[in-house]
Design a protein around this motif. Sequence first.
Motif, PDB file in Angstrom:
ATOM      1  N   CYS A   1      31.122  37.190  36.836  1.00  0.00           N
ATOM      2  CA  CYS A   1      31.816  37.432  38.168  1.00  0.00           C
ATOM      3  C   CYS A   1      32.882  36.175  38.084  1.00  0.00           C
ATOM      4  O   CYS A   1      32.356  35.231  38.629  1.00  0.00           O
ATOM      5  CB  CYS A   1      30.993  37.494  39.283  1.00  0.00           C
ATOM      6  N   PHE A   2      34.049  36.078  37.747  1.00  0.00           N
ATOM      7  CA  PHE A   2      35.162  35.114  37.697  1.00  0.00           C
ATOM      8  C   PHE A   2      35.883  35.117  39.089  1.00  0.00           C
ATOM      9  O   PHE A   2      36.548  36.114  39.494  1.00  0.00           O
ATOM     10  CB  PHE A   2      35.750  35.107  36.573  1.00  0.00           C
ATOM     11  N   CYS A   3      35.799  34.167  39.978  1.00  0.00           N
ATOM     12  CA  CYS A   3      36.319  34.076  41.116  1.00  0.00           C
ATOM     13  C   CYS A   3      38.055  33.601  40.592  1.00  0.00           C
ATOM     14  O   CYS A   3      38.233  32.890  39.673  1.00  0.00           O
ATOM     15  CB  CYS A   3      36.132  32.786  42.072  1.00  0.00           C
ATOM     16  N   SER A   4      38.849  33.855  41.229  1.00  0.00           N
ATOM     17  CA  SER A   4      40.240  33.708  41.180  1.00  0.00           C
ATOM     18  C   SER A   4      41.223  33.369  42.648  1.00  0.00           C
ATOM     19  O   SER A   4      40.804  33.888  43.603  1.00  0.00           O
ATOM     20  CB  SER A   4      41.102  34.768  40.551  1.00  0.00           C
ATOM     21  N   LEU A  51      47.531  34.381  40.215  1.00  0.00           N
ATOM     22  CA  LEU A  51      47.645  35.432  39.334  1.00  0.00           C
ATOM     23  C   LEU A  51      47.232  34.960  37.919  1.00  0.00           C
ATOM     24  O   LEU A  51      47.013  35.688  37.110  1.00  0.00           O
ATOM     25  CB  LEU A  51      49.050  35.893  39.313  1.00  0.00           C
ATOM     26  N   THR A  52      47.844  33.493  37.562  1.00  0.00           N
ATOM     27  CA  THR A  52      47.597  33.040  36.182  1.00  0.00           C
ATOM     28  C   THR A  52      46.114  33.211  36.038  1.00  0.00           C
ATOM     29  O   THR A  52      45.730  33.666  34.727  1.00  0.00           O
ATOM     30  CB  THR A  52      48.005  31.655  36.367  1.00  0.00           C
ATOM     31  N   THR A  53      45.277  32.617  36.659  1.00  0.00           N
ATOM     32  CA  THR A  53      43.653  32.892  36.568  1.00  0.00           C
ATOM     33  C   THR A  53      43.170  34.482  36.690  1.00  0.00           C
ATOM     34  O   THR A  53      42.492  34.895  35.610  1.00  0.00           O
ATOM     35  CB  THR A  53      43.029  32.190  37.865  1.00  0.00           C
ATOM     36  N   THR A  54      43.596  35.323  37.238  1.00  0.00           N
ATOM     37  CA  THR A  54      43.401  36.712  37.474  1.00  0.00           C
ATOM     38  C   THR A  54      43.767  37.075  35.918  1.00  0.00           C
ATOM     39  O   THR A  54      42.925  38.107  35.329  1.00  0.00           O
ATOM     40  CB  THR A  54      44.077  37.438  38.400  1.00  0.00           C
ATOM     41  N   GLU A  55      45.038  37.164  35.661  1.00  0.00           N
ATOM     42  CA  GLU A  55      45.318  37.546  34.262  1.00  0.00           C
ATOM     43  C   GLU A  55      44.702  37.045  32.704  1.00  0.00           C
ATOM     44  O   GLU A  55      44.416  37.669  31.978  1.00  0.00           O
ATOM     45  CB  GLU A  55      46.804  37.392  33.955  1.00  0.00           C
ATOM     46  N   ALA A  56      44.377  35.713  33.095  1.00  0.00           N
ATOM     47  CA  ALA A  56      43.674  35.222  31.961  1.00  0.00           C
ATOM     48  C   ALA A  56      42.017  35.780  31.815  1.00  0.00           C
ATOM     49  O   ALA A  56      41.822  36.013  30.884  1.00  0.00           O
ATOM     50  CB  ALA A  56      43.585  33.459  32.094  1.00  0.00           C
ATOM     51  N   ILE A  57      41.492  35.911  32.993  1.00  0.00           N
ATOM     52  CA  ILE A  57      40.201  36.707  32.823  1.00  0.00           C
ATOM     53  C   ILE A  57      40.386  38.013  32.228  1.00  0.00           C
ATOM     54  O   ILE A  57      39.539  38.442  31.445  1.00  0.00           O
ATOM     55  CB  ILE A  57      39.705  36.684  34.527  1.00  0.00           C
ATOM     56  N   LEU A  58      41.219  38.843  32.843  1.00  0.00           N
ATOM     57  CA  LEU A  58      41.358  40.264  32.373  1.00  0.00           C
ATOM     58  C   LEU A  58      41.894  40.168  30.726  1.00  0.00           C
ATOM     59  O   LEU A  58      41.327  41.155  30.203  1.00  0.00           O
ATOM     60  CB  LEU A  58      42.381  40.850  33.068  1.00  0.00           C
ATOM     61  N   GLU A  61      43.895  28.150  28.216  1.00  0.00           N
ATOM     62  CA  GLU A  61      42.952  27.334  28.238  1.00  0.00           C
ATOM     63  C   GLU A  61      41.865  28.136  29.065  1.00  0.00           C
ATOM     64  O   GLU A  61      40.562  28.305  28.607  1.00  0.00           O
ATOM     65  CB  GLU A  61      42.976  26.013  29.088  1.00  0.00           C
ATOM     66  N   MET A  62      42.144  29.052  30.103  1.00  0.00           N
ATOM     67  CA  MET A  62      41.176  29.821  30.910  1.00  0.00           C
ATOM     68  C   MET A  62      40.644  31.031  29.887  1.00  0.00           C
ATOM     69  O   MET A  62      39.602  31.291  30.267  1.00  0.00           O
ATOM     70  CB  MET A  62      41.964  30.137  32.200  1.00  0.00           C
ATOM     71  N   LYS A  63      41.698  31.511  29.174  1.00  0.00           N
ATOM     72  CA  LYS A  63      41.008  32.635  28.407  1.00  0.00           C
ATOM     73  C   LYS A  63      39.869  32.163  27.314  1.00  0.00           C
ATOM     74  O   LYS A  63      39.003  32.667  26.988  1.00  0.00           O
ATOM     75  CB  LYS A  63      42.518  33.157  27.457  1.00  0.00           C
ATOM     76  N   LYS A  64      40.213  30.674  26.734  1.00  0.00           N
ATOM     77  CA  LYS A  64      39.154  30.345  26.105  1.00  0.00           C
ATOM     78  C   LYS A  64      37.905  30.182  26.705  1.00  0.00           C
ATOM     79  O   LYS A  64      36.887  30.460  26.548  1.00  0.00           O
ATOM     80  CB  LYS A  64      39.601  28.682  25.437  1.00  0.00           C
ATOM     81  N   ILE A  65      37.980  29.827  27.884  1.00  0.00           N
ATOM     82  CA  ILE A  65      36.632  29.436  28.692  1.00  0.00           C
ATOM     83  C   ILE A  65      35.982  30.817  29.116  1.00  0.00           C
ATOM     84  O   ILE A  65      34.737  31.193  28.933  1.00  0.00           O
ATOM     85  CB  ILE A  65      37.062  28.878  30.005  1.00  0.00           C
ATOM     86  N   VAL A  66      36.832  31.724  29.420  1.00  0.00           N
ATOM     87  CA  VAL A  66      36.272  33.145  29.739  1.00  0.00           C
ATOM     88  C   VAL A  66      35.745  33.728  28.530  1.00  0.00           C
ATOM     89  O   VAL A  66      34.626  34.245  28.495  1.00  0.00           O
ATOM     90  CB  VAL A  66      37.171  34.092  30.195  1.00  0.00           C
ATOM     91  N   ARG A  67      36.235  33.557  27.340  1.00  0.00           N
ATOM     92  CA  ARG A  67      35.881  34.019  26.132  1.00  0.00           C
ATOM     93  C   ARG A  67      34.255  33.268  25.694  1.00  0.00           C
ATOM     94  O   ARG A  67      33.506  34.062  25.032  1.00  0.00           O
ATOM     95  CB  ARG A  67      36.695  33.768  24.911  1.00  0.00           C
TER      96      ARG A  67
END
Length: 331
Positions: A26-29, A32-39, A317-323
């Motif tokens: 469950c990623f908080c945001s 919009l940048t964070t939201t899109e990075a997670i998805l 960078e956020m994409k890497k963290i989520v991954r």
Amino acid sequence: MPIITGRENVLAIYEKAAKKGWVIPCFCSENLTTTEAILTAASDFAKEKGYDGIPVTLAITNRYDRRTQSAYYTHTRRWDIGLELFRSNLEILSRVFPDLDVMIHLDHAQHDADEELLESDLSMYSSVMYDASVLPMEENMEKTRAYVRRKGQELLIEGACDEITDADGEIRCEITDADKCERYMRETGVDIVVANLGTEHRASGHDLHYRCDAARAIKARIGSRICLHGTSSVSNDQIKKLFDDGICKVNIWTALERDSSPALTEWTVKNAAKCGGPALEHKLIEQGYLTECSGTGNKSTLDYYTTTARQEIIFREMKKIVRGYLDLWYC
């Protein structure tokens, strides 16, 4: 795929994940940048692994005094506008990522400050954390039980089995007891319990330590129905085994912001002239903030000084963290 709403539909997602031994992130945001990075990270992962769909929850806090993320989602700083933007972003983006089972979570919804929101139509949300942990435990349970009776048929409800202040108003950080947790779930009727397992943000740095023994003791009483808040003190080996500890959901936010920031800082420093122009670069060298080797004399350029350029660094960078989390939980 449309956003997953309705208590039974959300529970079905959790049951499906449990059969695979998956912990749902469950990623908080708060932008919009964070939201899109997670998805984007989740969708890329699903495609690479050949999964038809993976569950991912995006969350936002509202009038939570430690972080009012809905207000930060808009520069109007109005929580109602921020929530509407957050939901609208997800409604649109969920159509772009059909390989995801997207859920929307209201995190740390305060029993008093968020009363207006909590009593409104929440049909567009998948779940809510009803947070009455500022109250004594008996009053917490009474408030939570009443809320479950009012809203429990509509959406999945998490409850905070915690008492964060004592009778004198001092901050407490006690590990959640299994007996207390079992009673809390039985008497309130919540679907998931948020337990203090040593990772709560109010603990000081040296006190942060994930208590897997406490988690397993709770699991023995209520099953795999625990939500963990915070992973900064949890090793990768422990993260991999969280489902075995009874954790079905983990809330993550600080790591996204904290661990993406260094990349942006480094990029800005190394490209000071391109971001701010040669005059600023020279000024920072004279003031000692940059060294002579930074003196490139480059002109500022659209590829570097725009908001888009900075957001792209954070996005990657956020994409890497989520991954990284998905690799631990969904493999």
